[in-house]
Write an enzyme that holds these catalytic residues in place. Structure first.
Site, PDB file in Angstrom:
ATOM      1  CG  HIS A 164      32.408 120.757  15.884  1.00 14.94           C
ATOM      2  ND1 HIS A 164      32.409 119.876  14.834  1.00 14.94           N
ATOM      3  CD2 HIS A 164      33.693 121.206  15.989  1.00 14.94           C
ATOM      4  CE1 HIS A 164      33.633 119.788  14.319  1.00 14.94           C
ATOM      5  NE2 HIS A 164      34.431 120.594  14.998  1.00 14.94           N
ATOM      6  CD  GLU A 170      37.079 120.225  11.567  1.00 17.43           C
ATOM      7  OE1 GLU A 170      36.579 119.655  12.555  1.00 17.43           O
ATOM      8  OE2 GLU A 170      37.935 121.125  11.668  1.00 17.43           O
ATOM      9  CG  HIS A 221      36.218 125.150  14.689  1.00 11.86           C
ATOM     10  ND1 HIS A 221      36.737 124.891  13.439  1.00 11.86           N
ATOM     11  CD2 HIS A 221      36.185 123.964  15.323  1.00 11.86           C
ATOM     12  CE1 HIS A 221      37.008 123.606  13.335  1.00 11.86           C
ATOM     13  NE2 HIS A 221      36.686 123.019  14.467  1.00 11.86           N
ATOM     14  CD  GLU A 222      35.592 123.633  19.154  1.00 13.96           C
ATOM     15  OE1 GLU A 222      34.831 122.660  18.999  1.00 13.96           O
ATOM     16  OE2 GLU A 222      36.803 123.606  18.828  1.00 13.96           O
TER      17      GLU A 222
END
Lengths: 496, 496
Positions: free
Chosen positions: B264, B290, B260-261
């Site tokens: 980003h 997101e 997830h990170e």
């Protein structure tokens, strides 16, 4: 008056916040930043640096300081407020003299020089470094012209690191120290230290260092220790102290390097909280700061009482390497004197001779009695004369240190001054804590640490270096005799 | 004109440098800072924040932007310069409306609220948190008054995170999504995932994650991954990206959190270098940002093709835990839908329902149709209605999230919008890279990463969120159908 003081304090706090932020950026850059972050980081640092400079050197601050003069004179000299106004005025006067353009150009040349120097050292190629050195020297000469001096154009450069000290004073101290050290080194006994020339697991080095650091007087939750290429210490507040060290796979050098940085760290940690976010939240000079890193590195961490407590734990940590090494042999090895080529690997006795060489050369460069192109020759001559060592190449000669590449001229002498001052202060410490040896033998360093914090570190930069030394020792003179006596005694004990 | 543009660019670069520096301070605070450094760090951040705000919101910048209007209009809409002037004007207009005092008060209340919230959650004590919430709401209402809106006072708050989006639009999307998700969750098959509920050594979790991260498209030397309490991603330049994650001793959640990170991080890494040191070096909205963390977390790292390649290495890393677990069982476990109390632990299907609950509550609070004191009751009702779950206490209910304590109202909806948008973009990706599955099965993620960088990440914040989506998909509408179709298909495959 109150409003002016509040305004001044607010402005200085803001500037302090910016400098501390730059400290975080610099720490991150050297400890954690991915390498490709460099160009963006340089921009960020340049921006913050320019903002801080503009906020400080403007006329409003000058006018404030002028209006506060009667208030300052009405206060006790050693009050926080009088010291703040006095020191801020001194800094402001210095800053105002330097055109912002020259300041920026020096920063830029310094940043650019680092890479060229690193390549030149790698390739043992002095010629490629020469233009960088010449450029830095040219800028330094323009910088010197912003100031007045009596004895030598080197004095304004020295003043950036050792405020209020003259070249003549430094030369006098070094002329006393030089012949004694040279003789001590010549006569030093040969010591077998081969057991320090074997692998020591870095993980265990770190573990041992952390055990010792836990006893030196840092408040829990106020510091950390990280590995890095070049050991250093920085702090972003009295309770945010960052030590770094370098673990070699061979030997235990990292331990003394860690204790060295811990000494700087304890200084930063001990500054009075009333001085936070002011220009007083610092040490009075590089020499005084260095005196404390030397204290913890050498006077504590190479002493018999210290190791009476810690040698057993060290042996238990490294049973294969040290299990059969006698305590006296260990003490002799870590205190031996042995001339070598490299300053950063020098022992306690030869160290200052490396510095004296650099001071003499820097001074001649600035006074224009030595041309930059003749540096390698001057270096070889100096090494032979001072340390009796032949220099095989420039990489291990004139190119070994980073300082000149970033324009850090005037910085070197503070290392040797720190050695000298550390013993002056140590004499007072020993009087104040008569059973210090017994305490160290019991593994107790807290009283030592508290005493130093209370009587030295907490003062921050309220006083000049000499005022600070006088408060501690009763005399403002930088006196090399305690330092020389200490080395004499140490080396004669080894010979016995 | 050229001079004005240069001045504007220089000013914006300076402000960008300050914000990036604040990012470094924040990262350090959350990842490495000794805890006692907190008060000094807060001061440093406040100082830098105030300087950046002052440098941006002043009249000089407004005058510059006004003078540059004809120049902007003479340029192509999608040129870097036109975009820069347009976006800077939008930001400046917003900033000018907010009194510096209110901004400072919001920052202060936010910083203070965090501690009270953490204690309240620990003690399951909503009453002690209520005053913080009321204070933040009061400030938010004053903030809302600085702006104009048509549909709801919630819209100006939303705009800080999802620019140019209205409350009505969000509500419409959520009203489409809600019943479908609720039904999918109700009908989801029960799946045995007990093999994910056993110890997985954090060291090995990290090692595996780093192996995968090495393939997602980061340039070597431009990023790092560190452990922290709350996973997050920040960047100080396109080539200085910091991912953090949290390793639980049990289960493999950290892997998806890391991916997830990384999503980003890839966004930040892909921004065109021509946009660096400008306000365009960002994503157009939190929802779009997101959408990419969701893409890498879910659409890539929960997919069959991805695990066709990586399941064997994972089994080899954790032979005891997974050696005898069938591939299909693993896929079912990591894709299962299972209602729970906590948003941060929610699966892909239930996740958006947690968000819809929060959006409805936030909106009612701001529209004053719900009193803060009645929150726990509204929470319990919503959880029962949306997820069919009973809330046993406020710690696992209304106190579970950090956002409201720091005044982050309007932020939550972007999480669900990101889910929706991720599938809209994914449809285009699949068309553009027809053999994507085969590539993932071969462990190849580079083409995916490059395509996204070229077509999305590199644009930075040049366009509004909708303009950006339209450029990619051909339509500016936020359309939940691809998202719902994806979940339907996923869950029916599990049931089979």
């Amino acid at each position: 008056m109150d409003a002016d003081l509040r305004t001044l304090r607010q402005r200085l706090a803001e500037i302090s916040d910016i400098y501390r932020s730059m400290g975080v950026l610099g720490w991150d850059q050297r400890v954690t930043m991915p390498p490709l972050g460099t160009p963006a980081r340089a921009e960020a640092l340049a921006t913050l640096g320019r903002i801080a400079h503009e906020k400080f050197a403007d006329d409003e601050v000058g006018a404030l300081l002028e209006r506060l003069r009667p208030h300052e004179e009405s206060l006790a000299y050693d009050s926080d407020d009088a010291s703040l106004i006095r020191v801020a005025r001194h800094d402001w006067d210095k800053n105002k003299r330097v055109p912002a353009e020259l300041r920026a150009e020096m920063l830029r040349a310094g940043a650019q020089g680092h890479h060229t120097w690193a390549e030149a050292r790698k390739n043992d190629d002095f010629a490629s470094f020469l233009p960088v050195l010449e450029r830095n020297l040219e800028l330094k000469k323009r910088y010197v012209e912003c100031f007045e001096w009596d004895d030598s154009p080197y004095t304004p450069l020295l003043d950036d690191f050792e405020p209020f000290m003259t070249t003549t004073e430094v030369a006098k101290v070094f002329e006393t120290v030089r012949p004694v050290l040279a003789e001590l080194v010549r006569e030093a006994p040969g010591i077998d230290a081969s057991f320090l020339d074997v692998p020591y697991a870095p993980e265990l080095q770190r573990e041992f260092a952390k055990r010792v650091l836990a006893t030196v007087g840092f408040e829990n939750g106020s510091w950390r220790l990280d590995p890095t290429v070049h050991p250093f210490c920085t702090s972003f507040a009295t309770r945010d102290v960052r030590l770094t060290t370098r673990y070699h796979p061979t030997g235990l050098d990292s331990f003394w390097s860690t204790m060295h940085e811990a000494g700087h760290g304890l200084y930063a940690h001990g500054i009075a909280s009333s001085l936070e976010r002011t220009p007083l939240a610092n040490s009075p000079s590089f020499g005084l700061n260095e005196s404390q890193s030397r204290t913890w590195e050498n006077l504590v961490a190479r002493s018999r009482p210290f190791w009476s407590h810690w040698y057993e734990p060290l042996q238990e940590t490294f049973p294969e390497q040290l299990g059969s090494v006698d305590f006296d042999d260990f003490m002799a090895a870590i205190n031996r004197a042995e001339p070598g080529l490299l300053r950063v690997e020098a022992d306690e006795t030869t160290y200052s001779l490396h510095i004296i060489l650099r001071f003499n050369i820097e001074r001649r460069l600035i006074e224009e009695t030595l041309a930059p192109k003749d540096l390698p020759e001057a270096w070889s001559e100096g090494m032979r004369e001072l340390l009796g060592v032949d220099v095989p190449d420039d990489a291990r000669g004139v190119l070994q240190d980073v300082h000149w590449s970033s324009g850090g001229i005037g910085y070197f002498p503070t290392y040797a001054l720190g050695n000298v001052i550390s013993l002056q202060i140590w004499s007072v410490v020993r009087e104040a804590i008569p059973d210090l040896d017994a305490q160290m033998e019991a593994g107790e360093l807290e009283e030592l640490s508290s005493w130093l914090a209370e009587n030295l570190y907490s003062l921050g930069r309220k006083f000049t270096p000499k005022e600070t030394i006088e408060r501690l020792t009763g005399s403002a003179t930088i006196d090399p005799q305690p330092y020389l006596a200490y080395l004499r005694e140490k080396l004669s004990a080894l010979a016995a």
